[in-house]
Design an enzyme around this catalytic site. Structure first.
Site, PDB file in Angstrom:
ATOM      1  N   TRP A  24      85.799  -9.473  32.887  1.00 30.92           N
ATOM      2  CA  TRP A  24      86.403  -8.246  33.568  1.00 30.92           C
ATOM      3  C   TRP A  24      87.504  -8.218  33.962  1.00 30.92           C
ATOM      4  CZ3 TRP A  24      84.349  -4.808  30.697  1.00 30.92           C
ATOM      5  CH2 TRP A  24      82.886  -4.893  30.420  1.00 30.92           C
TER       6      TRP A  24
ATOM      7  N   ASP B 264      87.464  -5.019  41.817  1.00 29.78           N
ATOM      8  CA  ASP B 264      86.548  -4.213  41.192  1.00 29.78           C
ATOM      9  C   ASP B 264      84.945  -5.124  41.696  1.00 29.78           C
ATOM     10  OD1 ASP B 264      84.617  -3.784  39.175  1.00 29.78           O
ATOM     11  OD2 ASP B 264      85.557  -4.539  38.156  1.00 29.78           O
TER      12      ASP B 264
ATOM     13  N   LYS C 137      75.818  -0.427  37.613  1.00 29.59           N
ATOM     14  CA  LYS C 137      75.162  -1.628  37.848  1.00 29.59           C
ATOM     15  C   LYS C 137      74.311  -1.552  39.037  1.00 29.59           C
ATOM     16  CE  LYS C 137      77.832  -2.776  34.500  1.00 29.59           C
ATOM     17  NZ  LYS C 137      79.231  -3.414  34.632  1.00 29.59           N
TER      18      LYS C 137
END
Ligand SMILES: *Cc1c(COP(=O)(O)O)cnc(C)c1O
Length: 360
Positions: A101, A171, A195
């Site tokens: 990511w 993030d 998530k």
């Protein structure tokens, strides 16, 4: 009705209490005679939902008044572009690449300016967090970027990098609300909620006010300017209303549970059960060194791809779902977010012990 133990990395398990409440309110939300899905985002009822959701999040994270909370769309992935487009005043940013990511965010930002990879753990398939105490942070960097919890590889920063005074952007998709954070250490904290918070379709951005300006890269779409959404209280256009409503319920659930300090204790307890077993098992082993282990995502392997597949299959039959590792790494991964009960982890370890006895 059957409920499984869902170890998915995302979209992921939600608190059963929240789902039941939403079910009870499905046809008639709070005497309105309609579902939140059918409601105007300009209605009194929805205004209350989004205002309370923001306030509850502010309470949970102790977000200072000089930070805005934005409820946006486009997933965490759209932020990979929005961040450079809004924050690159000098056209320079530093990235620490600790997984897929972070790498994607780095690649996307490269389209918009000069982007430096100041540290990476790619040499050992992202199985650790590099030492970030004295990195070559660029003089003119607009920000330093991290992915705080690496969902795929199961690593987490235990201390934030020394950014040498530069704005930190993080993030936190897969560790959002898993433990207390000091918001003042960050310029931007953001994450997709699917998530550890709510349903897919909402991304939350917590951003310091001085970073919200009209001085953005030329041609930045209106919808991709933080100022657009900050000025309109996340209601510039139709927001992901139902998703925000569920997030709000999860915030209330977290407050009722005792807040983020209590969640941290619970999460440490749950993760310990699994890691302690992995450390003593003759068959399974964790793929991350002790110091960098995530409390949320726990990857493990047997060392034999066929045996891994057999485990995933038999686990599924026994009611433990989504234990297959990410397609880029193989093996297994148990995501044990806030809403996974301790009992789920205990039962998983019991099952792993049984599988070990049968296959060792
Ligand atoms: C899942 C994930 C993403 C991507 O999220 P989308 O909402 O699908 O764009 C980004 N970062 C992290 C850390 C993730 O876990």
């Amino acid at each position: 009705m059957k409920r499984v133990y869902n170890f998915s990395a995302g979209p992921a398990v939600l608190p059963e209490e929240v789902l039941k409440e939403a079910a009870a309110e499905m046809l008639d939300y709070n005497g309105t005679g309609m579902s939140v899905m059918e409601m105007s985002h300009r209605s009194k009822a929805f205004e209350q939902i989004i205002t309370e959701a923001e306030q509850d999040l502010r309470d949970l994270m102790q977000i200072p008044d000089n930070y805005k909370v934005l409820f946006l769309q486009g997933g965490a992935s759209l932020q990979f572009a929005m961040i450079p487009m809004n924050l690159m005043k000098n056209g320079v940013a530093d990235y620490i690449v600790t997984g897929q990511w972070a790498k994607k965010a780095f690649q996307e930002a490269s389209k918009y300016g000069k982007v430096n990879k100041i540290a990476t753990s790619e040499d050992k398939t992202f199985s650790y967090i590099p030492d970030c105490s004295d990195l070559p942070v660029s003089e003119d960097a607009d920000y330093v970027y991290i992915c705080e919890n690496n969902t795929i590889y199961g690593t987490k920063y235990k201390t934030l990098p020394n950014t040498k005074g530069k704005t930190l952007v993080a993030d936190v998709s897969s560790c959002f609300l898993s433990e207390p954070v000091d918001v003042t250490k960050y310029g931007v904290i953001y994450g997709g909620v699917q998530k550890n918070i709510g349903p897919a379709g909402v991304v939350i951005v917590i951003i310091r006010e001085d970073l919200i300006t009209e001085d953005v890269l030329p041609q930045t779409p209106t919808m991709m300017q933080y100022k657009t959404h900050a000025d309109a209280g996340s209601l510039y256009n139709t927001p992901p209303a139902y998703g925000i409503y569920i997030c709000g319920k999860v915030f209330k659930w977290l407050k009722k549970m005792g807040g983020l300090e209590v969640m941290k204790q619970r999460n440490e307890e749950k993760a310990k059960i699994l890691y302690d077993f992995l450390d003593e098992s003759k068959l399974f082993k964790g793929t991350v060194g002790k110091k960098d282990r995530s409390l949320m995502n726990v990857p493990f392997v047997t060392g034999d791809a066929d045996l891994d597949a057999k485990f995933v299959k038999e686990a599924k039959e026994a009611g433990f779902e989504n234990l297959k590792g990410h397609r880029t790494v193989g093996g297994m991964r148990a995501s044990i977010y806030n809403a996974m009960p301790k009992e789920g982890v205990e039962k998983l370890v019991e099952f792993m012990k049984k599988f070990e006895a049968e296959n060792c």
